[in-house]
Design an enzyme around this catalytic site. Structure first.
Site, short mmCIF file in Angstrom:
data_model
loop_
_atom_site.label_atom_id
_atom_site.label_comp_id
_atom_site.label_asym_id
_atom_site.label_seq_id
_atom_site.Cartn_x
_atom_site.Cartn_y
_atom_site.Cartn_z
CB ALA A 13 -10.88 7.61 2.67
CG ASP A 71 3.17 2.46 -4.27
OD1 ASP A 71 1.92 2.46 -4.39
OD2 ASP A 71 3.87 1.50 -4.63
P1 ITT Z 1 -3.49 5.16 -3.53
O1 ITT Z 1 -2.60 4.49 -4.55
O2 ITT Z 1 -4.69 5.81 -4.14
O3 ITT Z 1 -2.74 6.07 -2.60
P2 ITT Z 1 -3.75 2.45 -2.49
O4 ITT Z 1 -4.60 1.83 -1.42
O5 ITT Z 1 -3.81 1.83 -3.86
O6 ITT Z 1 -4.10 4.01 -2.55
P3 ITT Z 1 -1.01 1.60 -2.26
O7 ITT Z 1 -0.84 1.30 -3.70
O8 ITT Z 1 0.12 2.28 -1.56
O9 ITT Z 1 -2.29 2.50 -1.98
O10 ITT Z 1 -1.46 0.25 -1.56
C1 ITT Z 1 -0.85 -0.33 -0.58
C2 ITT Z 1 -1.77 -1.29 0.13
O11 ITT Z 1 -1.03 -1.65 1.29
C3 ITT Z 1 -3.08 -0.66 0.65
O12 ITT Z 1 -4.15 -0.87 -0.21
C4 ITT Z 1 -3.27 -1.41 1.96
O13 ITT Z 1 -3.83 -2.67 1.74
C5 ITT Z 1 -1.84 -1.60 2.42
N1 ITT Z 1 -1.40 -0.50 3.28
C6 ITT Z 1 -0.87 0.72 2.92
N2 ITT Z 1 -0.59 1.46 4.00
C7 ITT Z 1 -0.95 0.71 5.07
C8 ITT Z 1 -0.93 0.92 6.46
O14 ITT Z 1 -0.52 2.08 6.98
N3 ITT Z 1 -1.36 -0.06 7.26
C9 ITT Z 1 -1.80 -1.23 6.74
N4 ITT Z 1 -1.87 -1.51 5.45
C10 ITT Z 1 -1.45 -0.55 4.61
#
Ligand code: ITT
Length: 194
Positions: A13, A71
């Protein structure tokens, strides 16, 4: 004129809110909920590029709607690029954002080289074809948490040239300079050019 719609293949979200702000006025970013899709999205690849493509293609195959996925990984120099592609579940299956942050702070305890980088790969599926866009922002890992905004590793990430962590910044400032801001903006610039 009605805004063009683009589906964001994510169950995060926070990412959705950020992408909506980055999209500006030309596009409406719609969610899986908006298309009545309640599903886990597989991400089993070992690169950000591979996972972004896998997530976007999975949702495109299910809906037939043009969409994009993101990602993202936090790459820390002193940890040989970890957590990187494993950023979401770094502290283990079912872990919280805070568990991940805690693990990083412990691993970085006493480490002088704090250099890190957030890297985001966006995969857009347009008429069945994949297009990749990358955004990265350098910074450093702080020695403790600061700020309540943002999500994930934001409380311990200080972007180079700033005195506030991502979690201390107003959302529009983070989105204006962040890995996601850069990658998603590149995608929208591409979309208005085709
Ligand atoms: P979706 O795959 O459903 O998009 P996810 O949370 O699993 O959601 P990711 O695999 O890209 O997404 O996970 C990357 C993780 O890195 C995420 O769960 C956060 O802990 C961290 N992360 C991603 N973007 C970030 C941001 O802008 N600032 C801080 N942490 C971030």
């Amino acid at each position: 004129m009605e805004k063009r719609k683009l589906l964001f293949a994510t169950n995060n979200a926070h990412k959705l809110i950020e992408a909506r702000e980055i999209a500006g006025t030309d596009y409406q970013v719609i969610s899986l909920q908006d298309v009545d899709l309640d599903t886990d999205i597989p991400e089993t690849q070992d690169t950000l590029e591979g996972n972004a493509r896998q997530k976007a293609l999975f949702i495109y195959d299910k809906t037939g709607i043009d969409c994009f996925a993101d990602d993202t990984g936090l790459e820390i120099d002193a940890l040989d690029g970890r957590p990187g592609v494993y950023s979401a579940r770094y502290a283990g299956e079912g872990c919280s954002y805070d568990d991940n942050v805690q693990k990083i702070l412990e691993e970085m305890d006493g480490v002088e080289n704090r250099k890190a980088c957030f890297r985001c790969v966006v995969c857009l599926i347009l008429d069945g074809e994949a297009h990749l866009f990358e955004g990265r922002i350098p910074g450093e890992i702080t020695r403790g948490r600061s700020g309540d905004g943002g999500f994930g590793y934001d409380p311990v990430f200080l972007p180079t040239g700033y005195t506030m962590t991502f979690a201390e910044m107003p959302a529009h400032l983070k989105n204006g300079i962040s890995h996601r801001g850069i990658a998603v903006s590149k995608m929208f610039r591409f979309l208005v050019s085709v």
